[in-house]
Motif scaffolding. Structure first.
Motif, PDB file in Angstrom:
ATOM      1  N   HIS A  58       2.666  13.340  14.132  1.00 12.89           N
ATOM      2  CA  HIS A  58       3.046  12.538  12.961  1.00 12.89           C
ATOM      3  C   HIS A  58       2.926  13.363  11.679  1.00 12.89           C
ATOM      4  O   HIS A  58       2.294  14.424  11.677  1.00 12.89           O
ATOM      5  N   ASN A  59       3.492  12.851  10.601  1.00 13.56           N
ATOM      6  CA  ASN A  59       3.402  13.571   9.333  1.00 13.56           C
ATOM      7  C   ASN A  59       2.268  13.023   8.491  1.00 13.56           C
ATOM      8  O   ASN A  59       1.535  12.145   8.920  1.00 13.56           O
TER       9      ASN A  59
ATOM     10  N   LEU B 264      -7.458   5.126   7.361  1.00 14.59           N
ATOM     11  CA  LEU B 264      -6.882   5.187   6.023  1.00 14.59           C
ATOM     12  C   LEU B 264      -5.996   3.963   5.785  1.00 14.59           C
ATOM     13  O   LEU B 264      -5.281   3.528   6.679  1.00 14.59           O
ATOM     14  N   ARG B 265      -6.035   3.454   4.548  1.00  8.64           N
ATOM     15  CA  ARG B 265      -5.213   2.291   4.189  1.00  8.64           C
ATOM     16  C   ARG B 265      -3.734   2.524   4.490  1.00  8.64           C
ATOM     17  O   ARG B 265      -3.027   1.644   4.953  1.00  8.64           O
ATOM     18  N   ARG B 266      -3.276   3.735   4.200  1.00 10.72           N
ATOM     19  CA  ARG B 266      -1.851   4.012   4.420  1.00 10.72           C
ATOM     20  C   ARG B 266      -1.487   3.903   5.904  1.00 10.72           C
ATOM     21  O   ARG B 266      -0.364   3.589   6.254  1.00 10.72           O
TER      22      ARG B 266
ATOM     23  N   ALA C  91      -0.902   0.349   6.729  1.00 14.82           N
ATOM     24  CA  ALA C  91       0.404  -0.065   6.216  1.00 14.82           C
ATOM     25  C   ALA C  91       1.529   0.451   7.107  1.00 14.82           C
ATOM     26  O   ALA C  91       2.368  -0.319   7.570  1.00 14.82           O
ATOM     27  N   GLN C  92       1.539   1.755   7.376  1.00 16.52           N
ATOM     28  CA  GLN C  92       2.716   2.322   8.031  1.00 16.52           C
ATOM     29  C   GLN C  92       2.653   2.281   9.555  1.00 16.52           C
ATOM     30  O   GLN C  92       3.671   2.472  10.211  1.00 16.52           O
TER      31      GLN C  92
ATOM     32  N   LEU D 224      -9.163  14.266   6.481  1.00 18.34           N
ATOM     33  CA  LEU D 224      -7.947  15.007   6.140  1.00 18.34           C
ATOM     34  C   LEU D 224      -8.117  16.480   6.486  1.00 18.34           C
ATOM     35  O   LEU D 224      -9.113  17.098   6.116  1.00 18.34           O
TER      36      LEU D 224
ATOM     37  N   VAL E 250       0.875  -1.169   0.000  1.00 20.29           N
ATOM     38  CA  VAL E 250       0.000   0.000   0.000  1.00 20.29           C
ATOM     39  C   VAL E 250       0.910   1.215   0.000  1.00 20.29           C
ATOM     40  O   VAL E 250       1.758   1.363   0.871  1.00 20.29           O
ATOM     41  N   CYS E 251       0.759   2.064  -1.001  1.00 19.46           N
ATOM     42  CA  CYS E 251       1.607   3.260  -1.051  1.00 19.46           C
ATOM     43  C   CYS E 251       1.205   4.191   0.086  1.00 19.46           C
ATOM     44  O   CYS E 251       0.023   4.458   0.299  1.00 19.46           O
ATOM     45  N   ILE E 252       2.194   4.671   0.834  1.00 16.21           N
ATOM     46  CA  ILE E 252       1.893   5.545   1.981  1.00 16.21           C
ATOM     47  C   ILE E 252       2.222   7.008   1.682  1.00 16.21           C
ATOM     48  O   ILE E 252       2.190   7.852   2.556  1.00 16.21           O
TER      49      ILE E 252
ATOM     50  N   THR F  28       8.864  10.606  13.243  1.00 10.33           N
ATOM     51  CA  THR F  28       8.394  11.730  14.051  1.00 10.33           C
ATOM     52  C   THR F  28       8.325  11.287  15.499  1.00 10.33           C
ATOM     53  O   THR F  28       8.003  10.138  15.790  1.00 10.33           O
TER      54      THR F  28
ATOM     55  N   GLU G 190     -12.979   7.131   3.841  1.00 12.56           N
ATOM     56  CA  GLU G 190     -12.385   8.141   2.973  1.00 12.56           C
ATOM     57  C   GLU G 190     -13.460   8.941   2.258  1.00 12.56           C
ATOM     58  O   GLU G 190     -14.219   8.418   1.465  1.00 12.56           O
TER      59      GLU G 190
END
Ligand code: SF4
Lengths: 118, 414
Positions: free
Chosen positions: B47-48, B191-193, B196-197, B300, A4-6, A49, B388
Motif C-alpha cells: 500500500h502507499n 492511524l485515523r487515516r 477512513a481509507q 511511520l 478525515v484527511c488521508i 495499490t 501516533e
C-alpha cells in the motif's frame, strides 16, 4: 460533511460543506486537506495499490495517479485478471490507461532481470 | 572476520543506518539479513502512504525500500543475505550462520536493527477451540501480497492496529468479505487515516470497546462472537454479536525482537521493550547501538529512517574515533505518557535533542509539559493519540541547564 484527511499521517479532521461558490473547508492544517475535501465532495479518488500475478511471484503495483473511488472494484477485476510474463523495472507501466482517464498501472518493485530486486 | 560496523537486520532501519554510517566516513560496514532479500517488512507492505515526511512523496512500501536499497548498492555496502545471527556478545562479536557454515565477525560497533514481530494471539486469552483459519494480520498480508493466496472468504479482524486495517481493505479488494474490526479499547490503535481509507471507504464497521467472547469451529473457524466491555474491560452480558466467518485475523500490536539483545546483556526498558539508549541511540553497552522497531515500535517508517541515520552516524564516529565521556541525565515519562525515547540525554553532546514519546490515551487540545528541573516549558498539540508517536525538541541550552527531563501530557479533553 465530516472527513478525515488521508493525505498524510496527521489525519486532520475536516468539515466540508457545499456552498454557492464551491466548497468551504475547515480543519485542514495544510492546502492538501482542502483539495482532498473538495474532491471527496465532488468525485472521491484514491491511488489503487495491488499485485499482479507473474510466474512464481506476485509483483506489487499501483496506479500512477488517483482513480475514481467508484471504479476501484472494476479496476481490481482487470488487475486480478492480468498476468505479467516479462521482466519489469520499478516504475515501468504494466497496464496502460486502465480507467479510461489516463491512469496507468505501474510496477512498484522490479521483477525478474535485476539481481537485487524486491 | 573483522568489520568496523556490523548491522543486524537489512530492513528499513538497517539499510538507512548502513548508508548513514558509510556517508559519515565508515566504509567497512556489513549488513546481515536473515531473508533472501533486504527491505524487511516493506516488501509486503504494497500500500502507499510511505515517505510523505521524508521524501514528500506518497510511496508504496517496496518503493520506499527501493530508495534505500539503491543507495546501499551504489555505495557497494556489503550485505550478507540468508544469514542468521545466532549470538551477539557485549564485546561485539557477532556469530552468524548461513549455508557456508558458522562464523564470527568481530566489530568495533554493532547496530541492532532486527525490527519487531507481531504479538501472537496467545497473548490474548480467548475461549474456544483452536481451529484453522486464525492468522496474524502480517501473516495474512504475506499470503496475499507475496504468495498470492487469499486466506479466507469471510473475515473478522480482532484488534485495530494498522496492519489489521490495511488488511481489511486489501482482503476486500481481493474479493473477501470483511465483516468487522473489533477493538477492546475505546479508540483505535491505528492511524485515523487508515480508519477512513481502509474501513469507512468500504463500509466495514469498527466495534470499539468490544472483545471476543468465543471463536467457534471444528477443524476450521466457523464463527466469532464479540461482546461489548465496560470501563473495566469486563464483558457486558446481553451485548453479544455473532458473525459467521471462516477466517480471523489478529492485529494486536507489535513487539521488538530483542532475544539477541537480551542475551548480549544489553539493558532493556520494560516500557519500550527495546534497549535503553541515549540520544545517539547508543545502548548502555558501549559501541552497541539500536534503531527502528527493535528499539521501540514506530508507526511511520519515515521516523525509522531518521532514527537509523542517527544511530548510523554515531556508530561510525564510535568505530573511527572510539567512545567519548558522557554526562547523562535521565528522560522520564510523566503523567499520561507511556515512554520517552531516548531514555538518557548526554549533556556533553552540547547539541539539540528531539525526544519522542507516546501518550497513554487520546486527547484533543493537549498540553505537553517538559520539566527539566531548572525550568518548565509547555507545547500545545491539537490532538494526540497512543497510536501516533509525538516529539518535542530541546535546545542545547535547555539540555545544558537541565537536571533531568520529564514529559507529561495534561489538559485538553478526552
Ligand atoms: S490537511 Fe494537510 S496536514 Fe492535515 S492530514 Fe491533510 S495533508 Fe496532512
Amino acid at each position: 460533511m465530516e472527513l478525515v484527511c488521508i493525505e498524510c499521517p496527521r489525519g486532520c479532521l475536516l468539515s466540508a460543506e457545499k456552498t454557492e461558490g464551491g466548497v468551504s473547508v475547515s480543519g485542514n492544517f495544510c492546502p492538501k486537506g482542502r483539495a482532498y475535501a473538495e474532491a471527496e465532495i465532488t468525485e472521491p479518488r484514491r491511488v489503487l495499490t495491488s499485485t499482479i500475478r507473474a510466474a512464481g511471484a506476485m509483483v506489487p503495483v499501483r496506479t500512477d495517479r488517483p482513480v475514481k473511488k467508484s471504479m476501484i472494484f472494476a479496476l481490481m477485476k482487470k488487475i486480478r485478471a492480468a498476468r505479467l510474463t516479462h521482466a519489469v523495472a520499478i516504475g515501468d507501466t504494466i497496464m496502460e490507461n486502465i480507467d479510461g482517464e489516463g491512469a496507468n498501472v505501474v510496477a512498484s518493485a522490479s521483477y525478474g532481470g535485476e539481481p537485487c530486486s524486491i | 572476520m573483522k568489520r568496523d560496523i556490523v548491522i543486524i537486520g537489512g530492513g528499513p532501519a538497517g539499510l538507512a543506518a548502513a548508508v548513514a554510517a558509510y556517508d559519515a566516513g565508515c566504509k567497512n560496514v556489513l549488513v546481515v539479513e536473515r531473508e533472501s532479500e533486504v527491505g524487511g517488512v516493506l516488501k509486503q507492505c504494497i500500500h502507499n502512504g510511505f515517505g510523505l515526511t521524508r521524501f514528500k512523496e506518497n510511496l508504496t512500501g517496496p518503493e520506499y525500500a527501493h530508495k534505500f536499497i539503491e543507495e546501499a548498492e551504489k555505495r557497494g555496502i556489503e550485505m550478507l543475505k540468508d544469514t542468521f545471527v545466532t549470538e551477539l556478545t557485549a564485546d561485539k562479536k557477532v556469530t552468524c550462520m548461513n549455508q557456508s557454515g558458522i562464523f564470527t565477525v568481530e566489530a568495533k560497533a554493532v547496530i541492532l536493527a532486527m525490527g519487531c514481530r507481531e504479538r501472537s494471539k496467545g497473548a490474548l486469552n480467548i475461549a474456544g477451540t483452536r481451529p484453522a483459519g486464525l492468522f496474524s494480520a502480517g501473516t495474512a498480508q504475506k499470503y496475499v501480497n507475496v504468495k498470492g493466496m487469499l486466506p479466507g472468504k469471510r473475515v473478522v479482524i480482532l484488534g485495530s492496529g494498522d496492519i489489521g486495517l490495511i488488511m481489511a481493505r486489501r482482503l476486500t479488494l481481493e474479493g473477501a468479505k470483511v465483516l468487522c474490526v473489533s477493538e477492546i479499547m475505546p479508540y483505535s490503535s491505528g492511524l485515523r487515516r487508515n480508519i477512513a481509507q481502509c474501513l469507512n471507504d468500504f463500509g466495514i464497521p469498527l466495534y470499539l470497546e468490544h472483545t471476543v467472547a468465543e471463536i467457534e469451529g471444528e477443524g476450521r473457524v466457523s464463527g466469532v462472537t464479540l461482546v461489548k466491555v465496560d470501563e473495566n474491560k469486563r464483558p457486558i452480558a446481553g451485548t453479544e454479536k455473532h458473525f459467521d466467518c471462516d477466517t480471523v485475523l489478529f492485529s494486536v500490536g507489535l513487539i521488538p525482537e530483542n532475544e539477541l539483545t537480551e542475551r548480549a546483556g544489553v539493558a532493556l526498558d520494560p516500557r519500550t521493550k527495546g534497549a535503553v539508549v541515549d540520544g545517539d541511540r547508543q545502548t548502555q553497552t558501549e559501541g552497541v547501538f539500536a534503531c527502528g522497531n527493535v528499539l521501540h515500535v514506530h508507526d511511520l517508517v519515515d521516523f525509522v529512517s531518521e532514527e537509523a541515520e542517527i544511530a548510523g552516524r554515531a556508530a561510525a564516529e564510535y568505530a573511527l574515533q572510539g567512545g567519548r565521556a558522557h554526562a547523562y541525565i535521565s528522560a522520564e515519562n510523566g503523567e499520561n505518557v507511556t515512554y520517552v525515547l531516548p531514555q538518557r540525554v548526554d549533556k556533553n553532546k552540547n547539541a539539540p535533542q528531539k525526544l519522542f514519546f507516546r501518550v497513554r490515551k487520546a486527547f484533543r487540545n493537549a498540553v505537553v509539559t517538559v520539566d527539566t528541573g531548572a525550568r518548565r516549558k509547555t507545547v500545545k498539540k491539537i490532538a494526540v493519540a497512543p497510536g501516533e508517536m509525538e516529539s518535542v525538541a530541546l535546545s542545547a541550552e535547555e539540555i545544558g541547564g537541565a537536571e533531568y527531563v520529564k514529559i507529561a501530557v495534561t489538559g485538553g479533553d478526552r
